[in-house]
Write an enzyme that holds these catalytic residues in place. Sequence first.
Site, short mmCIF file in Angstrom:
data_model
loop_
_atom_site.label_atom_id
_atom_site.label_comp_id
_atom_site.label_asym_id
_atom_site.label_seq_id
_atom_site.Cartn_x
_atom_site.Cartn_y
_atom_site.Cartn_z
N SER A 1 -6.04 2.88 3.77
CA SER A 1 -5.64 2.97 2.36
C SER A 1 -6.86 3.26 1.48
CB SER A 1 -4.95 1.68 1.91
OG SER A 1 -5.86 0.60 1.92
N ASN B 1 -2.70 2.89 -10.61
CA ASN B 1 -3.61 3.07 -9.48
C ASN B 1 -3.43 2.04 -8.38
OD1 ASN B 1 -5.09 2.06 -12.12
ND2 ASN B 1 -5.96 0.86 -10.42
N SER C 1 -7.14 8.64 -1.81
CA SER C 1 -7.33 7.64 -2.86
C SER C 1 -6.20 7.70 -3.86
CB SER C 1 -8.66 7.89 -3.59
OG SER C 1 -8.56 9.06 -4.40
N CYS C 2 -6.12 6.69 -4.72
CA CYS C 2 -5.10 6.68 -5.76
C CYS C 2 -5.27 7.86 -6.70
CB CYS C 2 -5.14 5.37 -6.54
SG CYS C 2 -6.75 4.96 -7.26
N THR C 3 -6.52 8.23 -6.99
CA THR C 3 -6.78 9.33 -7.91
C THR C 3 -6.43 10.67 -7.28
OG1 THR C 3 -8.53 8.05 -8.99
CG2 THR C 3 -8.53 10.43 -9.36
N ARG D 1 -6.10 -6.49 -3.26
CA ARG D 1 -5.18 -5.85 -4.21
C ARG D 1 -4.20 -4.91 -3.50
NH1 ARG D 1 -3.73 -8.28 -7.84
NH2 ARG D 1 -3.00 -6.45 -8.97
N ILE D 2 -4.72 -3.97 -2.73
CA ILE D 2 -3.84 -2.99 -2.09
C ILE D 2 -3.04 -3.64 -0.97
CG2 ILE D 2 -3.74 -0.81 -0.81
CD1 ILE D 2 -4.37 -0.57 -3.83
N THR E 1 -16.86 10.12 -8.33
CA THR E 1 -15.62 10.04 -7.55
C THR E 1 -15.50 11.30 -6.70
OG1 THR E 1 -13.20 9.93 -7.62
CG2 THR E 1 -14.27 11.02 -9.47
#
Length: 363
Positions: A150, A344, A179-181, A11-12, A239
């Site tokens: 990533s 995200n 992270s995306c978050t 995905r990334i 998380t």
Amino acid sequence: MVKVGVNGFGRIGRLVTRAAFNSGKVDIVAINDPFIDLNYMVYMFKYDSTHGKFKVDIVAINDPFIDLNYMVYMFKYDSTHGKFKGTVKAENGKLVINGHAITIFQERDPSKIKWGDAGAEYVVESTGVFTTMEKAGAHLKGGAKRVIISAPSRDAPMFVMGVNHEKYDKSLKIVSNASCTTNCLAPLAKVIHDNFGIVEGLMTTVHAITATQKTVDGPSAKLWRDGAGAAQNIIPASTGAAKAVGKVIPELNGKLTGMAFRVPTANVSVVDLTCRLEKPAKYDDIKRVVKQACDGPLKGMLGYTEHQVVSSDFNGDSHSSTFDAGAGIALNDHFVKLVSWYDNEFGYSNRVVDLMVHMASKE
């Protein structure tokens, strides 16, 4: 223009490639993925169910599990982002995107990927496997000059664009884009802390499904409920995103922690930051300073909206974080709940590209 290799065409990896072509800021020269053949790579790049058909320079890709034809397929078609709107094909053993040929590798051992031969100076480590300094450092043996992980890393320096990217030093060969978050939370936390001071806070991310989850109930190596079917359940999960903010904003170290709810949506997540403020602030004061940051130093990374938005409105949004002014609430002048949205996948992938561009500017 910095030449980039991508390790892992998941995905990334695919969305970093899309973001690179869309932005024109970096040149993708090679991809490694041992599990996808070239034609499948073409398909997967061009078609994305969430983000649509590809519209975008990458010089090499490594993925030991995907042959070239499968790479073509996976890049071309994406269930989240939609079909790729450019041209993508397999030709002479290379992945060709918009006429630009990308070298393909299928090595499982990152130390054996000949990034240097492909001209790749920077490598995006997007497998989710090689996330430590030692493991990611294997890419340097193949001729890469720098590695961008990533994902969060236990020991690599972490950088969030708009928050602490100016602290990057060219002596660093391996870094993490967090992270995306963390990329969603940190810009908002920075604005609030800089203006009002955060005494302490709890974060919850309501997070879309990711590839690590199960399609149906299955065994989990972590918490048992992590193995519950992703499309059937809201799953409480751990998380480290909030704690990681303390690494990129040292003044907040030990002041934030959080959790996640994994929910059955394909893409786009939302952060709820509930925090106690040191200085009193009306909710309108908070809206004002966030909007100022969005129009100023954090433009393009932190967004602002007063519209009655929902998650799908942010599919394909390139911001790290978009503050939802209408969704937050205040109990009093010292205790508030703030809400911010993020794609995200695509928002995060754009920051990976931006971090590489920033690093290259320091060469």
